[in-house]
Design an enzyme around this catalytic site. Structure first.
Site, mmCIF file in Angstrom:
data_model
loop_
_atom_site.group_PDB
_atom_site.id
_atom_site.type_symbol
_atom_site.label_atom_id
_atom_site.label_comp_id
_atom_site.label_asym_id
_atom_site.label_seq_id
_atom_site.Cartn_x
_atom_site.Cartn_y
_atom_site.Cartn_z
ATOM 1 N N SER A 1 143.954 179.584 27.445
ATOM 2 C CA SER A 1 143.453 179.021 26.219
ATOM 3 C C SER A 1 141.948 179.159 26.059
ATOM 4 O O SER A 1 141.436 178.948 24.970
ATOM 5 C CB SER A 1 143.840 177.543 26.141
ATOM 6 N N SER B 1 144.372 178.994 31.954
ATOM 7 C CA SER B 1 143.517 179.070 30.764
ATOM 8 C C SER B 1 142.091 179.522 31.014
ATOM 9 O O SER B 1 141.396 179.902 30.079
ATOM 10 C CB SER B 1 143.511 177.724 30.047
ATOM 11 N N LYS C 1 133.674 176.087 25.426
ATOM 12 C CA LYS C 1 134.963 175.979 24.741
ATOM 13 C C LYS C 1 134.944 174.741 23.833
ATOM 14 O O LYS C 1 134.474 173.674 24.251
ATOM 15 C CB LYS C 1 136.053 175.851 25.809
#
Lengths: 577, 577
Positions: free
Chosen positions: B210, B234, B135
């Site tokens: 996320s 997330s 990420k």
């Protein structure tokens, strides 16, 4: 009993509480002796003059031996309880260390335990019949819970604190509640309800604080195992000042739910609960008895780490246990007084000649910055809660409350972003300190700074190469004169880092051999204040204690190394006459 | 590349970043194929049409088998890397999941690993040659680190995040960085730098967020193991939405130092880092490879708990492993959509017939209050940091940023005493939830309320009597349509409690059999919103995933129970055609 709304009358409340205390002491049987009108500075010898041989023998037996004598029915819980409660009553008359005694419930409990063991032939648990004294702000069902504030007198605990339930389950008997300072934020013990608690070894000195009632009571041998709490040194300063063992465990190993105090939702610096004892085994018994009950199942704030009984020490190829001790004798800001340096040197000298123990110099790392950060994080509301509670009763500010809140340049009402910023600094300092620790005695680089929370490089095998524990002072001197405990860094440093820290007595006491270094040039204002405090006459008889510090969560790895050190150097040392 | 000071020009910055991304994809060899101009809603089948058999085989091999094939030199790291990076490039063209690919450094690293194993005949570590996607907000030395904010474009990471160093040491290869939403606080993935990431199974739906870039990339099998982060769901929402395994570990088991984001000093709700994988073994490999390196020695924020490989399950007298599963199908506030209920029922039905697994109804406990507390604690500064960063570049607020900050009734700039008060409420809720958990399937009383942090009575043997794990939805439906992920409670509940939570695919997907319950009367506004979202046609092909939750710090005790459940019920289920 309620505090008054208009701010007058706090003295009446205090008087009533003191009367209640006197009544509970008067209810003890056999009667607590009257104290002589003329007392020496050092009152630790008084019990020998006033109490029976039997009481003295029981109360001077180490906790672990009491455990076995109770479990094997060589002693009854009632015998043990009567001895300790009588001595506790005397102690309180001498050094003002208890808020109340609990003769009725203690003897009832003792009788239950005696009946139990008589019938079942086995103890209730690992603490069967062990008397445990408890700092007042740890709630006991149905009893006053004021945390040293006059305004909170009359607040009745709805239930026992979790830690008491766990200890009770293990067999403990609660019989004495002990004093603490106003705000709980002194390294001394004075409040407007009970006045000032003093040091048994020298009543012109403080017993330390905030668990100073515990410290003084244990110092008088009116208890063998007690519960304190610590957010800046509050278990350790009383342990040191009274020649005791005391552990500040890593946060969230022991449950604190059910205690009272200001700033309960403040998690910037986590307060902890922990034991003070006359023996190291007492500390271990306390930890193990609680953790064996898996308190994390009911209290999810806790880390589920059982108490390790397996050796955690490094071993060489032949299975020999090895220990590497870092020594930090001076934090670089305030130099400890001569007795403390004598204590450290006496130990190092003997450690150096031991083949399995290595001694490494451990330089300080920015302890003034550690103090700035922790002192900024203690009172994120600017101390408004304390101010409000003090104003409510109208009681005066005690000198050390003034010192830590009003005179403390770091106390300021923070905004949430300021709080976050200080939290980043705290984490940065913690990361930097780990790097520092890993660099001691190794080739690993030390920290550049602490402005980033970034721990930097992986360090191959760091755990095995660096020091296992750190030996250091508990304060910049032995127990200071009243209202003079103004330098917290030697203890608060480890609260900021959340490292476990274990205090132990060297057996030595301050004496005329610890002369002032007349040539010393103080480094700064704090150092000068501390330097000027010292004179061997002022500190005469004060116990010389030291502190062993370990990595975070490695609580067992301060206890076991201390056992090895005690064996290696032959503690307690005999004080030369 | 710097953001503009006057708030104009954010579009140019975004374009430049997109061009850079396109260049990194164009640099991949063999070339990433062009995508067809006409695409179905479900694009998971496209790679089969465009990539070679060899690439497909490698990229569809489970992580653990790749580990063994790499360690035994049946595959080279270069082969594996080339396959994954090509498929990742294609995935990003189809679902917009990567911020950049790293072909040069990845192949250089792969070559190093190949040379190493050729020479030493043993792998570098337990992840030798395993491609790991990351990420974007987890810093990689020398690369942009913008956390989805236009204003932060041009911020270059000074070093690799600690977790990357640990994974690298274990043998990983980093080759793809993945998208995240503006503010990192959506359960979707849209920002103004890269636009909107969509769900491979149905491109009208969100991949979640996320860590939605990770979810979509893994869903496309352009990665087998990726790193996400989770403060409200997330890791888990993208795992669920893309049919993956994903673990939100307990806080402070894995190190997050070196990541970027707003509110870094906020410790009211602790964000965590954790794995997403196409296999459960991938999750375990990730945890074990990191924890075996004892990261707590360099990062003292971590709890020193090694990854347990010894079975943690209860055993009966014959040594048979036993499991008690609580089932919480509906949180009592927002009823999950029909496919989720079908998923849960399919599993329970099979579990009920298993002799070693007991299924117990687990009632919800005030999940609306949990949401109030956590939503109040997310943005203690009232969202001022996010507002400032967005204003600085002039980029517009994305709909879900608006939702969670501006439209959220609980967002308010708190004073420090208000923050402490909410912290007490959080701890009270946690204590009450533990009491609730301990009461399920036992005679122990449930909580009265959560206004006290006091856990109440000791519960003899609670651990063995109550449920071991909790089976529940990951959200109130499968992957929702874009800009509709507005109900966080099914995941955020466990962030508030800091319980480990593991998402797994059932193998089922939303289909026409999951009809709307036309008679349902919504309970409240949120329930109505969710109810109206649903139509099987809207959600067609969306994976049906579920969540297994354990006690705090008992991360291994969600993984092992899931293994037992998978065996017991035969997951993944085959979807009826």
């Amino acid at each position: 009993m309620a505090s008054t709304a208009n701010g007058s009358g706090w003295e009446e409340i205090a008087e009533a509480m003191q009367r209640h205390r006197a009544d509970t002491i008067a209810a003890v049987e056999p009667t607590v002796p009257e104290t002589p009108t003329e007392l020496p500075l050092n009152v630790t010898g008084i019990p020998k003059e006033l109490l029976s041989e039997g009481v003295l023998t029981i109360t001077e037996t180490p906790t672990e031996r009491l455990v076995s004598q109770l479990a094997t029915q060589k002693l009854t819980s009632t015998q043990v309880m009567k001895a300790f409660i009588q001595r506790a009553g005397l102690a309180s008359k001498l050094v003002n260390c208890c808020t109340e005694l609990l003769p009725e419930r203690a003897l009832e409990r003792a009788k239950y335990l005696d009946d139990y063991i008589a019938e079942k032939k086995s103890p209730v648990g690992p603490l069967h019949g062990i008397p445990i004294s408890v700092k007042e702000h740890i709630g006991m069902k149905g009893l006053d819970l004021n945390a040293g504030f006059v305004a909170w007198v009359g607040n009745i605990a709805p239930d026992d604190a979790i830690i008491l339930k766990l200890l009770y389950k293990a067999g403990a008997v609660f019989y004495a509640r002990t004093t603490e300072p106003q705000t709980l934020m002194h390294l001394e013990t004075s409040n407007n309800i009970y006045g000032v608690t003093v040091n048994p070894y020298n009543t012109k000195l403080t017993p330390g604080g905030s668990s100073g009632g515990e410290g003084a009571l244990l110092g008088m041998r009116g208890s063998c195992l007690g519960i304190g709490s610590d957010i800046g040194g509050s278990i350790r300063s009383p342990s040191a000042n009274n020649g005791l063992f005391g552990l500040r465990p890593t946060a969230f190993r022991l449950p604190f739910a059910g205690w009272e105090g200001t700033m309960l939702g403040n998690e910037s610096i986590i307060p902890v609960i922990g034991p003070l004892s006359t023996s190291l085994e007492g500390v271990k018994l306390f930890m193990k008895s609680i953790l064996d009950q898996k308190p994390w199942i009911i209290d999810p704030s806790l880390v589920p780490m059982p108490w390790q009984t397996k050796s955690q020490l490094r071993q060489d190829a032949n299975g020999k246990k090895k220990l590497r001790v870092g020594v930090l004798a001076d934090d670089g800001i305030v130099r400890p007084h001569p007795p403390i340096l004598r204590g450290i040197n006496s130990i190092i000298e003997k450690l150096r000649s031991h083949s399995d123990i290595e001694v490494v110099d451990f330089p300080p790392y920015k302890s003034d910055e550690a103090w700035r950060i922790i002192a900024s994080l203690y009172f994120g509301d600017g101390g408004s809660e304390e101010k409000e509670v003090l104003e409510r009763s109208g009681e005066p500010w005690r000198p050390m409350s003034n010192f830590i809140i009003k005179e403390n340049p770091y106390v300021k009402a923070l905004t949430v972003p300021e709080l976050w910023d200080l939290t980043i600094q705290r984490e940065g300092y913690k990361a930097a300190y780990a790097t520092h620790w890993n660099s001691v005695g190794t080739d690993f680089p030390g920290p550049d700074d602490y402005t980033s929370t970034f721990p930097g490089a992986l360090l191959e095998g760091a755990e095995d190469k660096t020091v296992d524990v750190l030996l250091c002072p508990v304060g910049p001197g032995c127990a200071p004169p009243l209202d003079c405990a103004r330098y917290w860094s030697y203890t608060a440093q480890w609260n900021l880092l959340d490292y476990p820290a274990l205090v132990f007595p060297t057996g030595l006491q301050c004496s005329s051999e610890d002369q002032v270094d007349a040539d010393y040039k103080p480094r700064n204002e704090k150092d000068e204040y501390n330097y000027k405090l010292y004179d061997p006459k002022t500190y005469i008889d004060a116990p010389i204690s030291l502190q062993l510090v370990g990595r975070r969560y490695h609580d067992e790895m301060v206890v076991e190394p201390l056992e090895m050190i005690i064996q290696a150097v032959g503690l307690p040392f005999q004080q030369s006459p």
